[in-house]
Motif scaffolding. Structure first.
Motif, mmCIF file in Angstrom:
data_model
loop_
_atom_site.group_PDB
_atom_site.id
_atom_site.type_symbol
_atom_site.label_atom_id
_atom_site.label_comp_id
_atom_site.label_asym_id
_atom_site.label_seq_id
_atom_site.Cartn_x
_atom_site.Cartn_y
_atom_site.Cartn_z
ATOM 1 N N LYS A 517 19.961 44.669 62.874
ATOM 2 C CA LYS A 517 20.488 45.961 62.342
ATOM 3 C C LYS A 517 20.959 46.799 63.758
ATOM 4 O O LYS A 517 20.256 47.109 64.616
ATOM 5 N N GLN A 518 22.163 47.435 63.403
ATOM 6 C CA GLN A 518 22.653 48.184 64.457
ATOM 7 C C GLN A 518 23.195 49.371 64.263
ATOM 8 O O GLN A 518 23.624 50.146 64.884
ATOM 9 N N SER A 519 23.125 49.884 62.960
ATOM 10 C CA SER A 519 23.375 51.122 62.332
ATOM 11 C C SER A 519 22.637 51.849 61.811
ATOM 12 O O SER A 519 21.590 51.384 60.894
ATOM 13 N N PRO A 520 22.602 53.315 61.948
ATOM 14 C CA PRO A 520 21.543 54.209 61.317
ATOM 15 C C PRO A 520 22.140 54.421 59.887
ATOM 16 O O PRO A 520 20.983 55.085 59.212
ATOM 17 N N VAL A 521 23.138 54.302 59.657
ATOM 18 C CA VAL A 521 23.729 54.564 58.330
ATOM 19 C C VAL A 521 23.911 53.429 57.184
ATOM 20 O O VAL A 521 24.242 53.591 56.247
ATOM 21 N N SER A 522 23.733 52.060 57.825
ATOM 22 C CA SER A 522 23.951 51.073 56.765
ATOM 23 C C SER A 522 23.010 49.848 57.360
ATOM 24 O O SER A 522 22.338 49.901 58.205
ATOM 25 N N ARG A 523 23.180 48.805 56.616
ATOM 26 C CA ARG A 523 22.072 47.592 56.953
ATOM 27 C C ARG A 523 22.843 46.715 57.930
ATOM 28 O O ARG A 523 22.311 45.778 58.292
ATOM 29 N N ARG A 524 24.137 47.111 58.295
ATOM 30 C CA ARG A 524 24.791 46.155 58.988
ATOM 31 C C ARG A 524 24.321 45.843 60.404
ATOM 32 O O ARG A 524 23.565 46.535 61.003
ATOM 33 N N GLY A 525 24.798 44.454 60.916
ATOM 34 C CA GLY A 525 24.687 44.159 62.479
ATOM 35 C C GLY A 525 26.037 44.425 62.741
ATOM 36 O O GLY A 525 27.162 44.971 61.987
ATOM 37 N N LEU A 526 26.547 43.841 63.798
ATOM 38 C CA LEU A 526 27.822 43.877 64.345
ATOM 39 C C LEU A 526 28.590 42.595 63.903
ATOM 40 O O LEU A 526 28.533 41.743 64.283
ATOM 41 N N GLY A 527 29.392 43.153 62.926
ATOM 42 C CA GLY A 527 30.385 42.231 62.178
ATOM 43 C C GLY A 527 29.385 41.494 61.056
ATOM 44 O O GLY A 527 30.052 41.293 60.107
ATOM 45 N N PHE A 528 28.402 41.206 61.246
ATOM 46 C CA PHE A 528 27.385 40.819 60.347
ATOM 47 C C PHE A 528 26.926 41.526 59.058
ATOM 48 O O PHE A 528 26.412 42.597 59.466
ATOM 49 N N ASP A 529 26.978 40.852 57.943
ATOM 50 C CA ASP A 529 26.089 41.559 56.943
ATOM 51 C C ASP A 529 24.662 41.257 57.097
ATOM 52 O O ASP A 529 24.377 40.250 57.702
ATOM 53 N N ARG A 530 23.693 42.055 56.183
ATOM 54 C CA ARG A 530 22.457 41.865 56.335
ATOM 55 C C ARG A 530 21.467 41.994 55.160
ATOM 56 O O ARG A 530 22.148 42.549 54.295
ATOM 57 N N TRP A 531 20.304 41.754 55.386
ATOM 58 C CA TRP A 531 19.464 42.293 54.294
ATOM 59 C C TRP A 531 19.249 43.421 54.183
ATOM 60 O O TRP A 531 19.539 44.396 55.028
ATOM 61 N N ASP A 532 19.129 43.848 52.684
ATOM 62 C CA ASP A 532 19.305 45.414 52.418
ATOM 63 C C ASP A 532 17.972 45.771 52.220
ATOM 64 O O ASP A 532 17.135 45.036 51.346
ATOM 65 N N PRO A 533 17.277 46.863 52.805
ATOM 66 C CA PRO A 533 16.106 47.469 52.618
ATOM 67 C C PRO A 533 15.745 48.003 51.376
ATOM 68 O O PRO A 533 14.676 48.384 51.025
ATOM 69 N N ILE A 534 16.884 48.397 50.583
ATOM 70 C CA ILE A 534 16.679 49.066 49.460
ATOM 71 C C ILE A 534 16.215 48.007 48.595
ATOM 72 O O ILE A 534 17.142 47.094 48.042
ATOM 73 N N ALA A 535 14.853 48.028 48.018
ATOM 74 C CA ALA A 535 14.332 46.685 47.566
ATOM 75 C C ALA A 535 14.796 46.179 46.078
ATOM 76 O O ALA A 535 15.016 45.152 45.702
ATOM 77 N N ASP A 536 15.159 47.318 45.288
ATOM 78 C CA ASP A 536 15.644 46.779 43.810
ATOM 79 C C ASP A 536 17.160 46.188 43.885
ATOM 80 O O ASP A 536 17.564 45.981 42.898
#
Length: 605
Positions: A517-536
């Motif tokens: 995780k590299q963003s304070p406003v999203s779940r994103r890495g650099l280029g990569f999508d990532r696991w979403d911390p919003i559980a539902d």
């Protein structure tokens, strides 16, 4: 002299043939029985004559490999596994006797620089085979895979080429030996007795696992039956017309433990999906081509994510993109619009039904775009587009179109050529690449949409994404095609922190930087999508760990890597055939299959 030498080498071989390598990933044994036999094979397989460290084979980009089998009854399994790592031409030899002898075999092998010979004791009873080996090794790399009782080693006393000796003769030993040649498995055993002065107690070389292994779920502590839910969900997807077919692959602990094809290319059920079929990966291109190229350039010090587009793209200097940082672009926080206009903006004079110097860009079978359309129309639209949401997360294809420009300006090489040379070919990814119709028959490529609005044809081998299509099929955000096995190789390399096949493609810390995780406003890495911390949201799966990274694709694809579980999960489909539909998403097909994998891991044995 040469003619006489080859003439003496008549063998009773079994005829020339090219094997179909779309076989099942592992031999048809039940999981526990397979693992038990594999352990016996592992404990009785020895690597000899490997002082030059030829095994495991490396630098696949330089190899042209042929496999010659004689009377090995498990040659099909052996050759099938070889072809998981690189393209290997399989030969039988029965026709190379009598009028057509080993001179002809040598001639037929002239285009190959690496020859793998499968032998058993019966084959070695003919001394001409030893002459064949020793003569061939003068001009080519030769590897012998020998199966059977240790007595056969006495017949290899005069051979100095690498020998993999498997004492057990079974479909598992054939598969194991084939994988050992490419480093899919390691060899750790030494001779426990003396067979001749050349092969004596304690002799043997060890080798390492450097590539994917192909096995069964039980080999990583999972019951095969606990993965049966994958079949059920895949069948549901097909019966509900969420997709005509799909391929699912699961690799855990560096081992491919599940790889199945379901359904058909289209709903007419004419052509079944196969493991070797090639899919349009859509937005998986963003990370499978553009991002990995960016990572390599970053690792080499040729690119800084703190530099701006203006530093790398000359025409961006006088635009509002000049001071946009590469970091912002990779995070989808540069403020770019989601996409530029595509076919709706093309004028009648911009395209033709025939190719010519004036209309060179092939968009589909009968749709050719005028010269420099991207340069004159599309790129200016990108440069002149507004930045309305800078600092916010807005997913944008334009981001990776700009990254393509950055990569090509740095390397002076088209992105499709660059990633082919730097990654796909050396990794052994046989199908991966852009513009697949230049390399493969359309029958091996899964069709996507039946586009009756603009291209007026079924898209088979042409990229589905309209913007990528107007760029001629090569774009930073879409255009990559590949089989599931090829995708697995690339992402196992990332799971290995940049290492695969004995090559470090970039440093481990580069992988960590881009995939965390590299963003304070999203779940994103650099280029990569990532696991979403919003559980539902349960994205990408309700059971995925917070280390998970990957990407989805509009055509119905995804790849997810979970370092916590040493897991690579791949789902490839053509859910946009014949038209774009939403059922694959509404039925949660991809995450539900992923859930089955995690649940199976949790249940264990």
């Amino acid at each position: 002299m040469i003619k006489n030498k080859w003439g003496r080498m008549a063998l009773v071989l079994s005829g020339f043939a090219l094997f179909n390598t779309a076989c099942a990933q592992v031999p048809p044994l039940s999981g526990q029985n397979y693992v038990a036999e594999e352990r016996l094979v592992q404990n009785s397989t020895v690597l000899l004559n490997n002082a030059k460290y030829m095994i495991p084979l490396q630098k696949l980009e330089d190899l042209k490999v042929a496999s010659v089998h004689f009377t090995n009854q498990y040659a099909t399994a052996f050759d099938s596994l070889l072809n998981k790592y690189t393209k290997v031409q399989a030969f039988e030899g029965g026709t190379y006797t009598g009028a057509k002898n080993l001179t002809n075999l040598a001639n037929d092998l002239k285009w190959y620089n690496t020859i793998i010979l499968q032998v058993n004791e019966a084959d070695l009873n003919n001394p001409a085979l030893i002459n064949f080996i020793n003569t061939t090794q003068k001009t080519k790399s030769v590897i012998v895979a020998a199966f059977g009782n240790g007595a056969l080693l006495t017949k290899l006393n005069d051979v100095t080429v690498p020998v993999i000796w498997a004492e057990r003769v079974s479909v598992v030993s054939a598969s194991y030996a084939a994988q050992a040649i490419f480093g899919g498995v390691s060899i750790t055993q030494k001779l426990t007795k003396t067979y001749s002065p050349v092969y004596s107690t304690g002799m043997g070389f060890t080798s390492q696992q450097i590539r994917l292994q192909y096995s069964v779920p039980e080999d990583v502590g999972i019951k095969t039956e606990n993965l049966d839910g994958i079949d059920k969900i895949a069948r549901e997807a097909i019966s509900e017309h969420a997709t005509p077919g799909c391929v699912v692959l699961v690799a855990k602990d560096g081992k491919v433990i599940f790889n199945k094809a379901y359904g058909y290319h289209t709903y007419d059920n004419a052509m079944p999906d196969k493991l070797t079929d090639i899919f349009d990966l859509a937005s998986m291109t963003k990370i499978s081509a553009t991002t990995v190229a960016t990572m390599q350039l970053f690792d080499q010090g040729k690119l800084s994510i703190e530099n701006t587009l203006g530093d790398y793209i000359p025409l961006a200097v006088k635009s509002n993109k000049n001071d946009v940082k590469i970091r912002e672009v990779l995070l989808h926080q540069a403020g770019f619009i989601p996409d530029i206009q595509s076919f709706e903006k093309v004028k009648p004079s911009d395209h033709s039904t025939d190719s010519s110097a004036a209309y060179p860009t092939r968009v589909s079978d009968h749709y050719f775009l005028r010269k420099d359309y991207y340069k004159d129309v599309m790129f200016p639209e990108m440069l002149n587009s507004p930045l309305k949401t800078r600092g916010q997360y807005v997913y944008s294809d334009v981001s990776m179109l700009f990254m393509q420009e950055v990569i090509e300006n740095i390397t002076s090489i088209p992105e499709n050529t660059y990633v082919q040379q730097q990654f796909y070919t050396p990794l052994g990814m046989q199908t991966a690449g852009f513009l697949p119709l230049y390399r493969f028959n359309a029958n091996q490529i899964i069709p996507t949409e039946n586009d009756q609005e603009y291209r007026h044809s079924l898209l088979d081998g042409y990229v589905h994404d309209p913007t990528a299509a107007l760029k001629g099929g090569v774009a930073g955000h879409a255009g990559l095609f590949a089989s599931a096995n090829d995708v697995a190789i690339l992402y196992q390399m990332l799971l290995n922190k940049g290492s695969y096949g004995g090559v470090q493609y970039f440093k481990p810390e580069v992988v960590d930087l881009f995939t965390t995780k590299q963003s304070p406003v999203s779940r994103r890495g650099l280029g990569f999508d990532r696991w979403d911390p919003i559980a539902d949201r349960h994205y990408p799966s309700k059971l995925a760990s917070d280390q998970t990274f990957g990407h989805t694709g509009f055509t119905g694809t995804c790849v997810w890597v979970d370092p916590k579980y040493k897991l690579v999960y791949i789902f490839l489909s053509n859910r946009v055939n014949p038209n774009v539909g939403s059922k694959l998403s509404s039925l949660n097909i991809r995450p539900r299959i992923q859930d089955v994998v995690y649940e199976a891991i949790g249940k264990g044995m």
